[in-house]
Design a protein around this motif. Structure first.
Motif, short mmCIF file in Angstrom:
data_model
loop_
_atom_site.label_atom_id
_atom_site.label_comp_id
_atom_site.label_asym_id
_atom_site.label_seq_id
_atom_site.Cartn_x
_atom_site.Cartn_y
_atom_site.Cartn_z
N PHE A 154 -3.97 7.57 22.29
CA PHE A 154 -2.57 7.61 22.71
C PHE A 154 -1.69 7.65 21.48
O PHE A 154 -1.75 6.76 20.65
N GLY A 155 -0.85 8.68 21.39
CA GLY A 155 -0.14 8.86 20.14
C GLY A 155 1.31 9.30 20.25
O GLY A 155 1.82 9.91 19.33
N LEU A 156 1.97 9.00 21.36
CA LEU A 156 3.39 9.37 21.43
C LEU A 156 4.16 8.60 20.34
O LEU A 156 3.91 7.42 20.12
N PRO A 157 5.09 9.28 19.69
CA PRO A 157 5.77 8.67 18.55
C PRO A 157 6.48 7.36 18.88
O PRO A 157 6.59 6.48 18.04
N GLU A 174 6.74 0.78 14.37
CA GLU A 174 6.52 1.95 13.53
C GLU A 174 5.64 2.90 14.30
O GLU A 174 5.26 2.63 15.43
N ARG A 175 5.29 4.01 13.71
CA ARG A 175 4.39 4.95 14.38
C ARG A 175 3.01 4.33 14.46
O ARG A 175 2.39 4.07 13.42
N PHE A 216 0.86 -1.19 0.00
CA PHE A 216 0.00 0.00 0.00
C PHE A 216 0.89 1.23 0.00
O PHE A 216 1.80 1.33 0.83
N ILE A 240 -0.68 4.89 16.37
CA ILE A 240 -1.58 5.68 17.21
C ILE A 240 -2.71 4.78 17.65
O ILE A 240 -3.30 4.08 16.83
N VAL A 297 -6.94 -0.93 12.94
CA VAL A 297 -8.23 -0.53 12.37
C VAL A 297 -8.24 -0.88 10.89
O VAL A 297 -7.28 -0.60 10.18
N HIS A 302 2.40 10.55 1.50
CA HIS A 302 2.91 11.07 2.77
C HIS A 302 2.98 9.90 3.74
O HIS A 302 2.24 8.93 3.59
N PRO A 303 3.85 9.98 4.73
CA PRO A 303 3.91 8.89 5.70
C PRO A 303 2.59 8.78 6.44
O PRO A 303 1.99 9.80 6.81
N HIS A 304 2.10 7.57 6.64
CA HIS A 304 0.86 7.34 7.37
C HIS A 304 1.18 6.51 8.61
O HIS A 304 1.88 5.50 8.49
N PRO A 305 0.65 6.90 9.73
CA PRO A 305 0.82 6.06 10.91
C PRO A 305 -0.12 4.86 10.83
O PRO A 305 -1.09 4.88 10.08
N ALA A 306 0.19 3.83 11.59
CA ALA A 306 -0.79 2.77 11.77
C ALA A 306 -1.74 3.21 12.88
O ALA A 306 -1.36 4.01 13.74
N VAL A 307 -2.98 2.74 12.86
CA VAL A 307 -3.94 3.09 13.92
C VAL A 307 -4.52 1.80 14.49
O VAL A 307 -4.99 0.94 13.74
#
Lengths: 233, 233
Positions: A83-86, A92-93, A6, A95, A52, A10-15
């Motif tokens: 909760f989203g601290l890097p 990986e990132r 995928f 959230i 998600v 732009h970089p996307h965080p995982a959620v």
DNA sequence: CCAAAAGTGTTTATAGTACACCCATGC
DNA sequence: GCATGGGTGTACTATAAACACTTTTGG
């Protein structure tokens, strides 16, 4: 079959969604944990949670997680905090949106999912070391619970369909972490009109048997519709 | 320079932070909005918001958004709720973490960022059509505000450093949407010990001049440390 | 009959609510 | 001197808090 890829510009965080489910066994407040099968934090205990999916709302994700990882369904959950601290996940990132809910431990038989070694209730005051920042999540949930219990009848969701007033009081004391006066508690809780007394009593107890009560769901709906703000303590 | 590409083995949603900043102009509660320059919802008004960057916490993102899009800094914000319905953004799956904060409108000169046509305060009861689900976000923030104002001295963050008690009352009435008794309000609000009366009075008013008061930050810190739960209304 | 927990009422203190008159200021 | 909003106190009501004895049951 090769793995799909995928791509984004732009970089996307995982959620993820993680669930803090509280249960009460008549004595203590417990929280639902699963033991992780895979890295990171393999073997560690953690809150049930999952990534998600693309077409799934956050609420739906919480419901799915509980079904898949613990075989629990039909539970009301509500969003707690995100909760989203890097650095909170080593991969990986990530959230994480935390949800919380309340159940009667006896209503469900816990069955761990494929990615969990086991699922179990654990007492709040003797939690193991938890994966990620799950300890902080539980702390946050407890704070919210202590605030909420003062004006919302959460207690009823944690107890059996029928329960005695002393049992209810024990639950409140466990959550609030302090003792309450028996007479005042009974007076206050009955004054809400949300409890109906049953004809049945406790049996086989070495003292005066307490009457069972049930939560009057209908009365609660009506009070909520009228917009009445009920103080329970 | 070609555009970079970011690849993942599972689909990742985008994550944004949107900020609901309330301001009070002495009469009405207003909310900070920006007019979008680009699609989707170009020309529409929206809450200030941006995509979360990889190494940035959610809190930091909220701070950055306010600085970049409205030239506001040094504002306390707190997380409100995370909005994650799959269809809330027409481009792709976007999950938005909403933050809320309170400022004195007069403390800042709003300067729109590069991606906004303008930034402005708008009255709550005559909001334009907003982009995305931003209307629902404001509703949620209002509910939280109404709950919060009863036990936290938010009012003080919305008013000037010095203010009269009738001004403070007007703010509370604007937030709660109902009138309060002047004498009881004064009694209650003074009983917290959080206000110190100044020697200065209003000037050039066609009636008896009201004394100015200031919020006693030090007293507040102390009360919070002692864990006192203060009811303000 | 003893231990253990259930049930019950009253008194006191505190907080909330309702309410009316005088005061200072600009015009 | 009048219109406008600021400032103040008291009586009443409702809610919260403190507190002790009797009852039922199993062992």
């Amino acid at each position: 079959m090769s793995e799909p890829i995928f791509q984004y510009r732009h970089p996307h965080p995982a959620v993820t969604v993680d669930c803090i489910i509280f249960g009460f066994d008549g004595l203590q407040i417990k929280v639902l944990l699963v033991q992780r099968k895979s890295e990171p934090f393999a073997q560690h205990w953690a809150l049930p949670g999952a990534f998600v999916q693309t077409d799934e709302s956050l609420d739906a994700c919480a419901t799915r997680v509980l079904q898949k990882e613990c075989s629990i369904s039909g539970v009301y959950v509500e969003q707690l905090y995100t909760f989203g601290l890097p650095e909170r996940d080593p991969r990986e990132r990530v959230i994480s949106v935390a949800y919380m809910g309340f159940v009667k431990t006896t209503d469900f038989q816990l069955i761990a999912g494929n990615n969990e070694l086991q699922a179990d209730w654990q007492a709040l005051d003797q939690l193991p070391v938890l994966a990620f920042d799950h300890h902080a999540m539980i702390q946050k949930a407890l704070e919210r619970l202590r605030g909420k219990i003062r004006y919302q009848p959460i207690g009823f969701e944690l107890l059996d369909v029928k329960f005695t007033i002393p049992q209810l009081q024990q639950l409140y004391e466990a959550i609030l972490g302090k003792n309450l006066d028996r007479r005042n508690f009974r007076k206050k809780i009955l004054s809400t009109g949300l409890l109906k007394q049953l004809d049945e009593k406790q049996q086989n107890v070495a003292h005066k048997a307490a009457y069972f009560f049930a939560f009057d769901q209908q009365q609660y709906q009506q009070l909520m519709q009228e917009g009445i703000y009920l103080e329970l303590l």
